[in-house]
Design an enzyme around this catalytic site. Structure first.
Site, short mmCIF file in Angstrom:
data_model
loop_
_atom_site.label_atom_id
_atom_site.label_comp_id
_atom_site.label_asym_id
_atom_site.label_seq_id
_atom_site.Cartn_x
_atom_site.Cartn_y
_atom_site.Cartn_z
N LYS A 77 1.21 -16.12 -3.46
CA LYS A 77 0.77 -16.46 -2.10
C LYS A 77 1.01 -17.94 -1.86
CE LYS A 77 -1.35 -14.54 1.40
NZ LYS A 77 -1.15 -13.15 1.82
N GLY A 182 -10.67 -8.53 14.57
CA GLY A 182 -9.33 -9.13 14.48
C GLY A 182 -8.40 -8.21 15.25
N GLY A 184 -5.09 -8.66 16.09
CA GLY A 184 -3.74 -9.18 15.97
C GLY A 184 -2.80 -8.06 15.57
N VAL A 186 -2.32 -6.40 12.78
CA VAL A 186 -2.91 -5.25 12.07
C VAL A 186 -3.91 -4.53 12.97
CG1 VAL A 186 -4.32 -4.58 10.08
CG2 VAL A 186 -2.57 -6.36 9.81
N GLY A 187 -4.82 -5.28 13.57
CA GLY A 187 -5.88 -4.67 14.38
C GLY A 187 -5.35 -3.88 15.56
#
Ligand code: NAD
Length: 375
Positions: A77, A182, A184, A186-187
């Site tokens: 990451k 959220g 965005g 994904v949401g």
């Protein structure tokens, strides 16, 4: 020395690399956790409040996620300490400088995460030519967020998990009440896929606030609002509250799809759902997950539920096309969710413990073939 090694255990992290360029105020950290199974895949997160601790924990999540998904990749990451909304030319400079600094780490494959997107990945490809996923279609990529790769996996994890819910025993996706924290990539896509199955979106939150409507929110209308640059609190109907109110919304399925540590020992009692499906990485603390498990709330851990994105990235890395990626995501997420929930039921352990057993066994097996262990 002791400080940077405080998270070190038998799985990693193998390397922690600081990236610093004062002339453009680039401050970033790359963590390569474990590459026993293959080159690490993990996104680049850009936010002013990221931390090295968050980066180390997210890199481990990627090791587990790749292993649980049966991908020949390790975990890594990168965090960039910057506001993701900086003007585009400034962002491009930061990303190109980061790519240039990381060009000599072939064991790390970059990808998008919060605050970075396909265009950022295209700059990286232009800068170093390789080791990057999440590219725009025009650069040979599969547009992960546009097609909703992660959300597609969440939708299938939910369908497999429903019969395992114990309070009440099983319920159907049609008419199930869903709240999403959220809204965005994904949401929004999760809302879209679940609405196609006739689930009802009753709550949504973004960084500006939250909206609750027990009669159901029009998903397409809300997506159009967000795409026009507005907030969920601009939705004309429903009750508006601050963004954290979503934790206590009455619903059957609760999907965190924003930041880490949003449900902790401090607010876990407010959660009313029967099923929590972790779209975000590390959204619940271990204590909160255990508390909910003991209360009979089923929690599908992040690295099982939201692995659609990385499966898609791994497919792109192998030159596969979108339809092949979606098929593999569906198959892998369904199989792994079922494996974990069966093991959890059989051994009377939490789904996270079962998922850890599955992933760690695979990583340790790969480590046993190495001259060293984690790299
Ligand atoms: P995104 O930037 O597209 O969307 C994030 C959303 O969360 C935005 O709507 C933002 O307003 C909202 N938000 C931010 N802070 C919030 C808060 N405190 N409360 C409520 N809402 C808040 O990001 P994304 O790509 O959708 O990723 C969301 C999460 O899912 C992240 O944790 C990410 O690591 C994880 N994830 C993403 C993918 C992927 O494929 N994009 C894959 C696996 C995991």
């Amino acid at each position: 020395m002791a400080d940077i090694l405080r998270f070190a255990d038998n799985l990693g992290p193998a390397k922690i690399i600081q990236v610093y360029e004062p002339t453009i105020d680039l401050k970033a950290v790359l963590v390569i956790d474990n590459i026993a199974m293959g080159p690490a895949i993990g996104g680049i997160r850009m936010a002013p409040d990221v931390s090295i601790d968050e980066c180390i924990r997210l890199a481990r999540t990627m090791t587990l996620k790749n292993a649980a998904a049966g991908l020949s990749h390790g975990g890594g990451k990168t965090v960039v300490y910057a506001d993701a909304k900086v003007p585009r030319p400034e962002k491009e400079r930061l990303i190109r400088a980061l790519a240039s600094a990381l060009r000599n780490f072939p064991e790390y494959v970059m990808g998008p995460d919060m605050g970075t997107d396909e265009e950022c990945m295209a700059w990286i490809k232009d800068e170093i030519g390789h080791n990057v996923t999440g590219l725009p279609a025009e650069s040979g990529g599969i547009p992960i967020d546009q097609i909703g790769a992660t959300a597609w996996g969440l939708r299938h994890a939910i369908e497999v998990a429903l019969p395992y819910c114990t309070c009440p025993v099983g319920f159907s996706l049609a008419q199930a009440r869903v709240a999403i924290q959220g809204f965005g990539a994904v949401g929004m896509n999760a809302a879209r896929f679940l609405a196609e199955q006739k689930a009802i979106l009753v709550g949504a939150a973004d960084s500006q606030g939250s909206v609750y409507d027990p009669d159901g929110i029009d998903v397409n209308k809300l997506i159009r609002l967000k795409e026009a640059g507005k907030s969920v609190i601009d939705y004309p109907d429903g009750e508006k509250s601050d963004r954290d109110a979503i934790v206590g919304f009455e619903c059957d399925i609760w999907i965190p799809a924003a930041r880490p540590d949003v449900v902790t020992e401090k607010n876990m009692e407010r959660l009313k759902a029967k099923l929590v499906v972790e779209g975000a990485n590390i959204p619940l603390t271990e204590g909160a997950e255990k508390y909910l498990h003991d209360k009979g709330v089923l929690c599908i851990p992040d690295f099982i539920a939201n692995s659609g994105g990385v499966i898609c990235a791994a497919m792109e890395y192998r030159g596969k096309i979108e339809s092949e990626a979606m098929e593999v995501i569906e198959k892998k997420v369904r199989t792994n969710t079922r494996l974990v929930l069966e093991e959890s039921r059989l051994k009377k352990i939490t789904p996270r413990e079962a998922a850890m057993n599955l992933a760690v066994t695979r990583v340790e097996k790969a480590m046993s073939f190495k001259r060293w262990s984690i790299y």
